[in-house]
Design a protein around this motif. Sequence first.
Motif, PDB file in Angstrom:
ATOM      1  N   SER A  78      -0.540  14.844  20.856  1.00  0.00           N
ATOM      2  CA  SER A  78       0.017  13.642  20.101  1.00  0.00           C
ATOM      3  C   SER A  78      -0.724  13.591  18.858  1.00  0.00           C
ATOM      4  O   SER A  78      -0.479  12.441  18.002  1.00  0.00           O
ATOM      5  CB  SER A  78       0.109  12.539  20.700  1.00  0.00           C
ATOM      6  N   ILE A  79      -2.034  14.284  18.640  1.00  0.00           N
ATOM      7  CA  ILE A  79      -3.098  13.742  17.634  1.00  0.00           C
ATOM      8  C   ILE A  79      -2.873  14.879  16.454  1.00  0.00           C
ATOM      9  O   ILE A  79      -2.821  16.126  16.951  1.00  0.00           O
ATOM     10  CB  ILE A  79      -4.382  13.797  18.124  1.00  0.00           C
ATOM     11  N   SER A  80      -2.986  14.420  15.322  1.00  0.00           N
ATOM     12  CA  SER A  80      -2.860  15.449  14.118  1.00  0.00           C
ATOM     13  C   SER A  80      -3.746  14.867  13.189  1.00  0.00           C
ATOM     14  O   SER A  80      -4.317  13.639  13.046  1.00  0.00           O
ATOM     15  CB  SER A  80      -1.564  15.795  13.944  1.00  0.00           C
ATOM     16  N   SER A  81      -4.259  15.787  12.243  1.00  0.00           N
ATOM     17  CA  SER A  81      -4.854  15.306  10.869  1.00  0.00           C
ATOM     18  C   SER A  81      -3.832  15.810   9.843  1.00  0.00           C
ATOM     19  O   SER A  81      -3.431  16.844   9.904  1.00  0.00           O
ATOM     20  CB  SER A  81      -6.292  15.803  10.780  1.00  0.00           C
ATOM     21  N   ARG A  82      -4.153  15.075   8.719  1.00  0.00           N
ATOM     22  CA  ARG A  82      -3.361  15.642   7.512  1.00  0.00           C
ATOM     23  C   ARG A  82      -4.242  15.161   6.190  1.00  0.00           C
ATOM     24  O   ARG A  82      -4.992  14.057   6.419  1.00  0.00           O
ATOM     25  CB  ARG A  82      -1.936  15.222   7.499  1.00  0.00           C
ATOM     26  N   LYS A  83      -3.508  15.626   4.972  1.00  0.00           N
ATOM     27  CA  LYS A  83      -4.506  15.168   3.773  1.00  0.00           C
ATOM     28  C   LYS A  83      -3.242  14.104   3.205  1.00  0.00           C
ATOM     29  O   LYS A  83      -2.150  14.465   3.226  1.00  0.00           O
ATOM     30  CB  LYS A  83      -4.591  16.308   2.956  1.00  0.00           C
ATOM     31  N   VAL A  84      -3.998  12.831   2.810  1.00  0.00           N
ATOM     32  CA  VAL A  84      -2.761  12.019   2.234  1.00  0.00           C
ATOM     33  C   VAL A  84      -3.068  11.629   0.746  1.00  0.00           C
ATOM     34  O   VAL A  84      -4.323  11.633   0.433  1.00  0.00           O
ATOM     35  CB  VAL A  84      -2.871  10.698   2.985  1.00  0.00           C
ATOM     36  N   GLU A  85      -1.992  12.108   0.059  1.00  0.00           N
ATOM     37  CA  GLU A  85      -2.156  12.331  -1.285  1.00  0.00           C
ATOM     38  C   GLU A  85      -2.532  10.863  -1.907  1.00  0.00           C
ATOM     39  O   GLU A  85      -1.917   9.546  -1.464  1.00  0.00           O
ATOM     40  CB  GLU A  85      -1.158  12.911  -2.252  1.00  0.00           C
ATOM     41  N   GLY A  86      -3.320  10.497  -3.101  1.00  0.00           N
ATOM     42  CA  GLY A  86      -3.310   9.107  -3.591  1.00  0.00           C
ATOM     43  C   GLY A  86      -2.299   8.714  -4.094  1.00  0.00           C
ATOM     44  O   GLY A  86      -1.337   9.574  -4.437  1.00  0.00           O
ATOM     45  N   GLY A  87      -2.168   7.470  -4.745  1.00  0.00           N
ATOM     46  CA  GLY A  87      -1.019   7.153  -5.519  1.00  0.00           C
ATOM     47  C   GLY A  87      -1.290   5.447  -6.106  1.00  0.00           C
ATOM     48  O   GLY A  87      -2.454   5.051  -5.650  1.00  0.00           O
ATOM     49  N   ILE A  88      -0.452   4.892  -6.259  1.00  0.00           N
ATOM     50  CA  ILE A  88      -0.259   3.503  -6.532  1.00  0.00           C
ATOM     51  C   ILE A  88      -0.046   2.729  -5.605  1.00  0.00           C
ATOM     52  O   ILE A  88       1.063   3.148  -4.809  1.00  0.00           O
ATOM     53  CB  ILE A  88       0.652   2.972  -7.911  1.00  0.00           C
ATOM     54  N   ALA A  89      -0.590   1.701  -5.125  1.00  0.00           N
ATOM     55  CA  ALA A  89      -0.230   0.746  -3.851  1.00  0.00           C
ATOM     56  C   ALA A  89      -0.210  -0.762  -4.500  1.00  0.00           C
ATOM     57  O   ALA A  89      -1.052  -0.993  -5.140  1.00  0.00           O
ATOM     58  CB  ALA A  89      -1.522   1.081  -2.998  1.00  0.00           C
ATOM     59  N   GLY A  90       0.835  -1.339  -4.068  1.00  0.00           N
ATOM     60  CA  GLY A  90       0.798  -2.734  -4.184  1.00  0.00           C
ATOM     61  C   GLY A  90       0.241  -3.502  -3.025  1.00  0.00           C
ATOM     62  O   GLY A  90       0.240  -2.840  -1.840  1.00  0.00           O
ATOM     63  N   VAL A  91      -0.478  -4.501  -3.097  1.00  0.00           N
ATOM     64  CA  VAL A  91      -1.400  -5.018  -1.809  1.00  0.00           C
ATOM     65  C   VAL A  91      -1.131  -6.290  -1.860  1.00  0.00           C
ATOM     66  O   VAL A  91      -1.133  -7.005  -2.921  1.00  0.00           O
ATOM     67  CB  VAL A  91      -2.971  -4.940  -2.272  1.00  0.00           C
ATOM     68  N   LEU A  92      -0.955  -6.970  -0.560  1.00  0.00           N
ATOM     69  CA  LEU A  92      -1.067  -8.455  -0.334  1.00  0.00           C
ATOM     70  C   LEU A  92      -1.934  -8.544   0.951  1.00  0.00           C
ATOM     71  O   LEU A  92      -1.898  -8.182   1.839  1.00  0.00           O
ATOM     72  CB  LEU A  92       0.352  -8.674   0.132  1.00  0.00           C
ATOM     73  N   LYS A  93      -2.976  -9.265   0.483  1.00  0.00           N
ATOM     74  CA  LYS A  93      -4.271  -9.567   1.477  1.00  0.00           C
ATOM     75  C   LYS A  93      -3.780 -10.908   2.196  1.00  0.00           C
ATOM     76  O   LYS A  93      -3.367 -11.912   1.611  1.00  0.00           O
ATOM     77  CB  LYS A  93      -5.301  -9.928   0.724  1.00  0.00           C
ATOM     78  N   PHE A  94      -3.998 -10.774   3.547  1.00  0.00           N
ATOM     79  CA  PHE A  94      -3.961 -11.927   4.346  1.00  0.00           C
ATOM     80  C   PHE A  94      -4.726 -11.846   5.577  1.00  0.00           C
ATOM     81  O   PHE A  94      -5.394 -10.713   6.033  1.00  0.00           O
ATOM     82  CB  PHE A  94      -2.411 -12.156   4.747  1.00  0.00           C
ATOM     83  N   SER A  95      -5.095 -13.083   6.017  1.00  0.00           N
ATOM     84  CA  SER A  95      -5.881 -13.145   7.232  1.00  0.00           C
ATOM     85  C   SER A  95      -5.458 -13.575   8.312  1.00  0.00           C
ATOM     86  O   SER A  95      -3.978 -13.867   8.266  1.00  0.00           O
ATOM     87  CB  SER A  95      -7.087 -14.284   7.139  1.00  0.00           C
ATOM     88  N   GLY A  96      -5.906 -13.401   9.508  1.00  0.00           N
ATOM     89  CA  GLY A  96      -5.411 -13.730  10.768  1.00  0.00           C
ATOM     90  C   GLY A  96      -4.774 -12.560  11.538  1.00  0.00           C
ATOM     91  O   GLY A  96      -4.919 -11.485  10.867  1.00  0.00           O
ATOM     92  N   LYS A  97      -4.165 -12.677  12.595  1.00  0.00           N
ATOM     93  CA  LYS A  97      -3.674 -11.369  13.305  1.00  0.00           C
ATOM     94  C   LYS A  97      -2.461 -11.139  12.712  1.00  0.00           C
ATOM     95  O   LYS A  97      -1.724 -11.942  12.845  1.00  0.00           O
ATOM     96  CB  LYS A  97      -3.441 -12.147  14.859  1.00  0.00           C
ATOM     97  N   PRO A  98      -2.383  -9.858  12.541  1.00  0.00           N
ATOM     98  CA  PRO A  98      -0.962  -9.222  11.950  1.00  0.00           C
ATOM     99  C   PRO A  98       0.118  -8.932  13.019  1.00  0.00           C
ATOM    100  O   PRO A  98       0.209  -7.996  13.454  1.00  0.00           O
ATOM    101  CB  PRO A  98      -1.595  -8.124  11.405  1.00  0.00           C
ATOM    102  N   THR A  99       0.833 -10.225  13.338  1.00  0.00           N
ATOM    103  CA  THR A  99       1.885 -10.129  14.307  1.00  0.00           C
ATOM    104  C   THR A  99       3.043  -9.347  13.666  1.00  0.00           C
ATOM    105  O   THR A  99       2.957  -9.203  12.501  1.00  0.00           O
ATOM    106  CB  THR A  99       2.334 -11.294  14.794  1.00  0.00           C
ATOM    107  N   GLU A 100       3.922  -8.660  14.312  1.00  0.00           N
ATOM    108  CA  GLU A 100       4.814  -8.132  13.876  1.00  0.00           C
ATOM    109  C   GLU A 100       5.649  -9.066  12.733  1.00  0.00           C
ATOM    110  O   GLU A 100       6.019  -8.504  11.848  1.00  0.00           O
ATOM    111  CB  GLU A 100       5.988  -7.921  14.978  1.00  0.00           C
TER     112      GLU A 100
END
Length: 142
Positions: A78-100
């Motif tokens: 079930s484990i694999s490795s792969r190369k993830v290409e870069g790109g543009i990312a939008g980010v929203l920072k938040f604190s606390g436990k990331p519940t669903e």
Amino acid sequence: MVQFVIVVETNGDKLAGSTGFNDVAGYIFGKNSKGEKIPVSTPVFTQAFDAKLSKVSIQIALPWDTDISCLPDPNQQSISSRKVEGGIAGVLKFSGKPTEDITREKEKALRPSLIRDGLRPQMGCLLARYNVPGRTWSFMMV
């Protein structure tokens, strides 16, 4: 400038879940064909590949100078490795436990702002987490 990252990954159960983390962590801590410990980077990623955020992958990023061809084979299929290409990312920072619910709420808040800015976000999202194991109280998690 790093334009890609190598990740070790496995399937997860949900975006805010941790199913699969122990499997990939085990791989980097030596449960692999060479019994080799592998340096890691932070954060740990959980990537959802669909609009319902139901098909997910738990990923641990390896250092930028990792050669994917030199990685030991995983002991689990079930484990694999792969190369993830870069790109543009939008980010929203938040604190606390990331519940669903919180994670879905943040994803829904971020997506329209990306579209307003002229970007075309892909399906799903990427949750990046870093917490000092055993030392982070839920109100301090980022």
